[in-house]
Design an enzyme around this catalytic site. Structure first.
Site, short mmCIF file in Angstrom:
data_model
loop_
_atom_site.label_atom_id
_atom_site.label_comp_id
_atom_site.label_asym_id
_atom_site.label_seq_id
_atom_site.Cartn_x
_atom_site.Cartn_y
_atom_site.Cartn_z
N GLN A 164 0.81 -1.21 0.00
CA GLN A 164 0.00 0.00 0.00
C GLN A 164 0.85 1.28 0.00
O GLN A 164 2.03 1.25 0.35
CB GLN A 164 -0.91 0.03 1.23
CG GLN A 164 -2.07 -0.95 1.17
CD GLN A 164 -3.05 -0.71 2.29
OE1 GLN A 164 -3.12 -1.46 3.24
NE2 GLN A 164 -3.82 0.37 2.18
N HIS A 165 0.22 2.37 -0.40
CA HIS A 165 0.69 3.75 -0.21
C HIS A 165 1.82 4.21 -1.12
O HIS A 165 2.04 5.41 -1.25
CB HIS A 165 1.14 4.00 1.24
CG HIS A 165 0.23 3.48 2.29
ND1 HIS A 165 -1.15 3.61 2.23
CD2 HIS A 165 0.50 2.80 3.45
CE1 HIS A 165 -1.67 3.06 3.31
NE2 HIS A 165 -0.71 2.57 4.06
N ASP A 212 -2.11 -4.83 -0.27
CA ASP A 212 -1.80 -6.15 0.26
C ASP A 212 -2.64 -6.50 1.48
O ASP A 212 -3.01 -7.67 1.67
CB ASP A 212 -0.32 -6.28 0.57
CG ASP A 212 0.23 -5.15 1.43
OD1 ASP A 212 -0.54 -4.24 1.83
OD2 ASP A 212 1.45 -5.15 1.71
#
Length: 494
Positions: free
Chosen positions: A79-80, A240
């Site tokens: 992520q991110h 994820d």
């Protein structure tokens, strides 16, 4: 044979699994390691060419015969991370990752311009943290203005793989909710936050799609490059943690998933938007249609790996050494902020070993304390979940920590909940495959994701672990001491 494929792009590696959905088994899998750029200022970055190479290597390792049977693909990604591309799809800079903490000043700027933390939380359901994507975009503008001027596509790691497979530029709600550009309650981009970063940002963000919808279909170019069928659907995919929720069956109320990998996460499904950022619970959306309140720590196996390296032990030896020490490690505590920390929000945090005396300073206690610290960090998240009304029945445990019998028992005792482990490993990749199957089935009629997970996500009963009452009592005391130490150290790292 009928199969779907799941791709998991993690921080340390990329993995691809081929899942036979009739026999309910993974028939083949492949992986490729990922490098990491680390700097002393908190920089943690990767490159798009490493992602490109991962796809080539993983699909290249899979048999041509099995690849021909794939009917749909689903992608899970860390992520991110911010993947900045120009109009031709070329990377403008490295990918700043979830564990990058070099954006403290950008977080402070956005928060101030938005009117303070409460205004940010109202707009997003989250606080502005270094791990999220928004401050990374502002960092690019501040530090690489020429690159930012050419920014055309804002992608997350899983979206980049979707784009490589389909050529389509879209994003689903789950991963979008981890950007700090997204109103999680109303499932839309926040123009207020976007405009603080740059007035043109809102207009270049991708279109949002439902998690049950396809991101696109495999292009002829991707089919030729990876040896997979052209025209098959690529599902929306997700972060994820969102795909890990699918891969563990966390798509309905009643239990939580805890991932013990590089980072530690604890999350549960909710049919309504909830968050508690002050206590570390981010207000994310799920990638199945609901919401996924989530706690994330930045140091889980990071702590055990450092301690293991310090003593020159392999994984089994670390577990064996830790088993020699009692619950609570005779007062020894590891404060595991090797990468700074997200929960609590201490990007400048530092790790330490404390509680040492002439009587308890030994390798066994330090080894066990490193295992305990990762779970202590997530215990606060469990308390926050309960305050929100969750009544968890059990925890589904995934990640490297799930493979360790002693770590499973420590987790059960500290959390005071039964620990259950999915029968098939690679939960995020499997989650991607199951979401791909959901997408495939939705093309011929509505399919219920909870029912699909019930059919395909099985547990390994041999790894089931229940809390031991006397251990629970010992860990309640040790956790209280851990909390006191963290609260005492916090002002040093602000």
């Amino acid at each position: 044979m009928k199969t779907v494929a799941g791709i998991d792009l993690g921080t340390q590696s990329m993995k691809v699994v081929i899942y036979d959905y009739e026999k309910k088994e993974i028939i083949e899998k492949a992986s490729c390691p990922m490098d990491l750029i680390s700097e002393s200022d908190g920089t943690r970055e990767q490159k798009t060419e490493w992602f490109d190479n991962g796809l080539n290597v993983c699909f290249g390792k899979l048999s041509a015969e099995n690849k021909k049977t794939i009917e749909a693909i689903g992608v899970s990604g860390q992520q991110h991370g911010f993947v900045p591309l120009d109009k031709d799809g070329k990377a403008l800079y490295n990918i700043k990752l979830w564990c990058d903490t070099s954006t403290v000043s950008e977080c402070e700027y956005i928060t101030k311009k938005a009117g303070g933390e409460k205004k940010v939380e109202k707009a997003l359901g989250n606080l502005m943290l270094t791990g999220f994507t928004a401050p990374k975009i502002l960092w690019l503008k501040n530090h690489k203005p020429d690159a930012f001027a050419n920014l055309k596509y804002v992608m997350l790691p899983h979206d980049y793989l979707n784009w490589k497979l389909t050529g389509k530029y879209v994003m689903e709600y789950g991963d979008a909710s981890g950007t700090a550009l997204f109103d999680s309650a109303n499932r839309c981009w926040s123009k207020k936050i976007c405009d603080i970063i740059d007035k043109r940002l809102y207009d270049i963000l991708p279109d949002l799609i439902e998690p049950s919808a396809p991101a696109g279909v495999v292009s002829a170019e991707a089919a030729a490059a990876y040896g997979i069928p052209a025209g098959i659907p690529v599902s929306a995919g997700g972060g994820d943690n969102m795909m890990g929720a699918v891969g563990t069956g966390t798509v309905a109320d009643g239990f939580l998933t805890m991932s013990m990998g590089t980072s530690g996460t604890l999350y549960g499904y909710s049919d309504k938007p909830i968050s508690d950022p002050a206590n570390g619970l981010s207000g994310f959306c799920s990638s199945t249609g609901g919401w996924l309140p989530l706690l994330c720590t930045m140091n889980c196996t990071v702590a055990t790996e450092f301690v293991r390296g310090l003593f020159g032990l392999d994984v089994k030896d670390l577990d064996a050494e830790a088993s020699k020490a009692p619950c609570g490690s005779e007062g020894v505590l590891v404060i595991p902020f090797f990468n700074g920390e997200r929960t609590p929000n201490l990007p400048n945090g530092r790790a330490s070993i404390t509680g040492l005396t002439s009587a308890n300073t030994n390798r066994a206690n330090i080894a066990r304390a490193s295992l305990e610290s990762a779970v202590f960090a997530m215990r606060g998240g469990l308390d926050a979940f309960r305050k929100l009304g969750f009544q968890p029945k059990e925890i589904r445990l995934i990640g490297g920590g799930s493979k360790s019998p002693i770590w499973r028992q420590i987790a059960a005792d500290i959390m005071n909940l039964p620990i259950r482990v999915p029968a098939l490993d690679e939960a995020a990749a499997l989650g991607g495959a199951v979401q791909a199957l959901w997408c495939l089935k939705n093309q011929s009629g509505k399919c219920d994701i909870a029912q699909l997970c019930a059919e395909h996500i099985k547990l390994d009963e041999s790894k089931s672990t229940n809390p031991i009452p006397e251990n629970v009592n010992a860990y309640d005391k040790a956790y209280s001491e851990y909390t006191k130490i963290v609260e005492t150290l916090t002002p040093l790292y602000k």
